[in-house]
Write an enzyme that holds these catalytic residues in place. Structure first.
Site, PDB file in Angstrom:
ATOM      1  NE  ARG A 251      29.823   3.034  46.057  1.00  0.00           N
ATOM      2  CZ  ARG A 251      30.375   2.757  44.860  1.00  0.00           C
ATOM      3  NH1 ARG A 251      30.997   2.032  44.325  1.00  0.00           N
ATOM      4  NH2 ARG A 251      30.036   3.835  43.859  1.00  0.00           N
TER       5      ARG A 251
ATOM      6  CG  ASP B 132      33.839   4.539  45.256  1.00  0.00           C
ATOM      7  OD1 ASP B 132      33.343   5.734  45.339  1.00  0.00           O
ATOM      8  OD2 ASP B 132      33.558   3.912  44.009  1.00  0.00           O
TER       9      ASP B 132
ATOM     10  CG  HIS C 200      33.754   6.875  41.878  1.00  0.00           C
ATOM     11  ND1 HIS C 200      32.503   7.034  42.356  1.00  0.00           N
ATOM     12  CD2 HIS C 200      33.647   7.059  40.732  1.00  0.00           C
ATOM     13  CE1 HIS C 200      31.718   6.922  41.642  1.00  0.00           C
ATOM     14  NE2 HIS C 200      32.536   6.738  40.213  1.00  0.00           N
TER      15      HIS C 200
ATOM     16  CG  ASP D 180      34.354   4.744  37.608  1.00  0.00           C
ATOM     17  OD1 ASP D 180      35.558   4.470  38.008  1.00  0.00           O
ATOM     18  OD2 ASP D 180      33.246   4.560  37.947  1.00  0.00           O
ATOM     19  CD  GLU D 181      29.844   6.645  37.537  1.00  0.00           C
ATOM     20  OE1 GLU D 181      28.852   6.486  37.039  1.00  0.00           O
ATOM     21  OE2 GLU D 181      30.296   6.444  38.548  1.00  0.00           O
TER      22      GLU D 181
ATOM     23  CE1 TYR E  80      28.557  -2.942  35.808  1.00  0.00           C
ATOM     24  CE2 TYR E  80      27.172  -1.233  36.902  1.00  0.00           C
ATOM     25  CZ  TYR E  80      28.394  -1.580  36.412  1.00  0.00           C
ATOM     26  OH  TYR E  80      29.364  -0.880  36.134  1.00  0.00           O
TER      27      TYR E  80
END
Length: 710
Positions: free
Chosen positions: A187, A216, A293, A348-349, A440
């Site tokens: 990011r 990502d 991602h 993930d996701e 987190y």
């Protein structure tokens, strides 16, 4: 809590420091550093009379049966600001380090990372089975020396010549072998210098795993010789802030584009990072995200997507054989570069939506007799695991890799609570616990009105410290697969390096103590005092930390129960709440408890629909006030309702409206906001109805905490 020593000891320190009776220069003698100051708290220790004064020119000697690693340990000692020198003659040494030679550690919890320290007035001796243990012993000595500096007043970390260390014996071993921190460099790219700086702090805290989230949708960060477009194009975007990019068309740009933001690590950069990590006994685990991602991959190589288009694809196509050729080539280069026994593959996701209609995916499912897209993902993970084994590696994946069946030897990193980790432990798989609620570290750590914009959630130092990985109900065999814990910082809203450090520290201290120390040795009040001391040490070394000393704390309204006409009354749901955020169920909205700063605190009830509830007051009552509070936090897709209609009824059938309240805050306002939608009236009724209208946005949540009636 640090011991308070009698004046005789203080006089000894004054004499050792050469202090005169004249205090005009501000000289002072703090209590000596001791095992009681160390983070993480050692397995066991005993305090003895006397102090050891660490002075410039003192000599250290490294001896024992193991020679490898001696040079690295010596360089660690020589780089310390204490003016130490090395000698080969143990008889002349003030600090003697023995590595190997049958060291047994402590019988309860022996590992290669264990060590024993004995501090006497004349000498420090360290025994360890390996250089990792000796290194951690040195970190404990460093901490005690930092807290026992003698000279000009100013606290820990001042550049003073002498340090006083309480005489003691420390016997220490870690509880878990895996004690990690996660770095999201996708990011927002972080320099190799930043990563190496964090390794210094990790080493001091005895953290031994650096998890690098290298890829990502926001950018690919690792040089891959076979696929240069990943770093020429997919590593760059036309926006610095992730949120600006996310709210735009989410395109990438050439590295040469004016204003391009991003970056990547060359293979030489990685080698330099790895060399630095090895000297600090830190294993660097690379993560190559798949199959979700992966927007940046399909943008650089559109043939990796199901439809062959450059944009609009967050998942790579598991149906095409060429996908596996790409992944195997990338993983081969990664495995050649990183010595870690693990490669993290994400998992993930993944949306999996395109797979449902993709001809290649449907063909793959037919050929492999896969019943659904979850099993198709499992097929990809299993195939990648087999290939990783051929490279001498094991895989780690986020807990979504459980969907469709877990690959035989995969390690699960449990982030969506602990359920996935517990399921994996019970099936005999290795697990690393990192539940978002506690671990987190990109969640807000104090009152959001004074903190940087975050992704949502609220995790104080105390909450992070309270986490216990070994949950009740697990037997010893299952717990043997619990490798350890990790703290994660996702960088969507953390643009700069100082902001990242602010989120890591001091909560990384809590991760370190949870991973290293016995659970029965943990005590938050004591830990907080030690954390304040460690903060001073890190700040003196140039780290940016959270101001724990001036912590504001939880939302004040949530700390005291509220009494009102509706307290304890029945709530009738016209539309059910979402099972993901039930709070305490059907009694939540009249239980007399207001919510805190986080929608996930168990008091806020969540809806992915309108909120339509009716409170039965039990009998006709005079009513003068009706209100309900909602929250907005854009980063978590939580929005205030467009409007709230408040109605009353005598019989629960015929309702008359007493007010309509509209949203008066922009739906683009970043940060955390609360709004109470209320009316003042002069009515008699038995039933009170609140209908909150959800904003017409995909995935928008409504959260409310209490319906107050007076």
């Amino acid at each position: 809590m640090r011991k308070i020593f009698i004046s005789a000891v203080c006089l000894l320190l004054w004499a050792a420091a050469g202090a005169s009776a004249d205090t005009s220069q501000g000289l002072c003698s703090p209590a000596p550093g001791s095992p009681e100051d160390i983070i993480p708290v050692p397995y066991s220790y005993e305090m003895h009379d006397g102090v050891f004064i660490l002075e410039p020119g003192m000599a250290f000697c490294i001896k024992g049966s193991e020679a490898d690693g001696a040079a690295d340990l010596a360089s660690t000692l020589l780089e310390l600001p204490y003016g130490l020198v090395q000698t080969d003659r143990a008889a002349k040494a003030d600090i003697i380090i023995t590595v190997g030679d049958g060291h047994k550690g402590n019988d309860a919890n022996v590992s290669d990372e264990s060590y024993r320290i004995k501090v006497s007035p004349k000498k420090i001796t360290i025994d360890a089975p390996s250089f990792a243990g000796a290194f951690y012993a040195v970190q404990s000595i460093i901490q005690m020396a930092e807290y026992g500096r003698v000279g000009e007043c100013g606290g820990a970390g001042q550049n003073q010549a002498q340090s006083a260390i309480q005489c003691c014996t420390i016997t220490d071993s870690p509880r878990f072998g895996y004690r990690g921190l996660h770095f999201d460099v996708s990011r927002h790219f972080r320099s190799k210098e930043f990563l190496m700086k964090q390794m210094d702090a990790m080493a001091l805290l005895k953290l031994n795993r650096m998890h690098l989230h290298l890829t990502d949708g926001a950018g690919w960060r690792l040089e891959i010789d076979a696929y240069p477009r990943l770093t020429e194009f997919a590593a760059w975007r036309p926006y610095r802030r992730w949120s600006d990019w996310w709210n735009s068309e989410r395109h990438y740009c050439e590295s040469s584009t004016a204003g391009a933001y991003g970056g990547y690590y060359t293979k030489d950069d990685i080698r330099e990072i790895l060399e630095y990590a090895e000297k600090r006994h830190i294993e660097v685990i690379p993560e190559i995200e798949m199959p979700g991602h992966s927007d940046e991959v399909t943008a650089a190589y559109p043939w990796m997507s199901c439809n062959g288009e450059q944009y609009g694809n967050c998942d790579i196509c598991p149906g095409k054989e060429s996908t596996y050729g790409f992944l195997e080539t990338v993983l081969t280069e990664v495995a050649d570069l990183f010595p870690s026994g693990y490669i993290h593959i994400g998992g993930d996701e993944a949306s999996k939506e395109a797979w449902k209609t993709c001809p290649d995916c449907r063909k793959r499912m037919e050929e492999e007799r896969l019943e659904n897209v979850d099993e198709l993902q499992s097929y990809l993970i299993r195939r990648i695991e087999k290939f990783a084994h051929s490279l001498g590696k094991r895989i780690i994946g986020w807990d979504e890799i459980l969907q469709g069946g877990l690959a035989p030897d995969a390690t699960v990193m449990s982030w969506r609570g602990t359920e996935g980790g517990i399921e994996a432990l019970k099936s005999g798989h290795d697990v690393i616990m990192t539940p978002g609620e506690y671990c987190y570290l990109n969640y807000t750590q104090d009152a959001p009105f004074k903190e940087p914009v975050s992704i949502g959630g609220y995790a104080t130092l105390e909450k992070t410290y309270s986490y216990e990985p070994a949950e009740p109900g697990l037997d010893s065999g299952q717990l043997s697969h619990l490798l350890g814990v990790q703290g994660n910082v996702w960088a969507e809203y953390i643009t700069d390096d100082q902001g990242a450090e602010y989120m890591y520290y001091p909560r990384a201290f809590a991760i370190a103590e949870t991973g290293w120390s016995r659970p029965e040795a943990k005590d938050y009040a004591d830990f907080r005092e030690r954390a304040l001391m460690m903060i001073d040490v890190l700040r003196d070394k140039g780290y940016n930390t959270f101001d724990l000393a001036n912590e504001y704390g939880e939302r004040k309204e949530s700390l005291v129960p509220v009494e009102h006409l509706a307290t304890g009354c029945e709530v009738i749901y016209g539309i059910p709440y979402n099972d993901k955020y039930p709070a305490s169920g059907e009694s939540s909205l009249t239980d007399g408890h207001l919510g805190g700063w986080s929608y996930g605190d168990g008091r806020w009830q969540g809806f992915l629909t309108d909120t339509d509830v009716t409170v039965d007051l039990g009998s006709m009552q005079p009513v003068h006030y009706i209100g309900a509070t909602f929250m907005q936090i854009l980063s978590a897709w939580v929005y205030l309702p467009e409007k709230v209609e408040i109605s009353i009824s005598d019989d629960g059938e015929d309702f008359r409206r007493v007010g309509t309240i509209y949203r008066d805050l922009s739906d683009k306002a970043e940060g955390l906001y609360f709004k109470t939608y209320s009316v003042v009236c002069n009515e008699n009724c038995r039933y009170v109805r609140i209908h909150a209208y959800r904003q017409d946005k995909e995935g928008a949540w409504l959260f409310t905490d209490e319906i107050v009636v007076n």
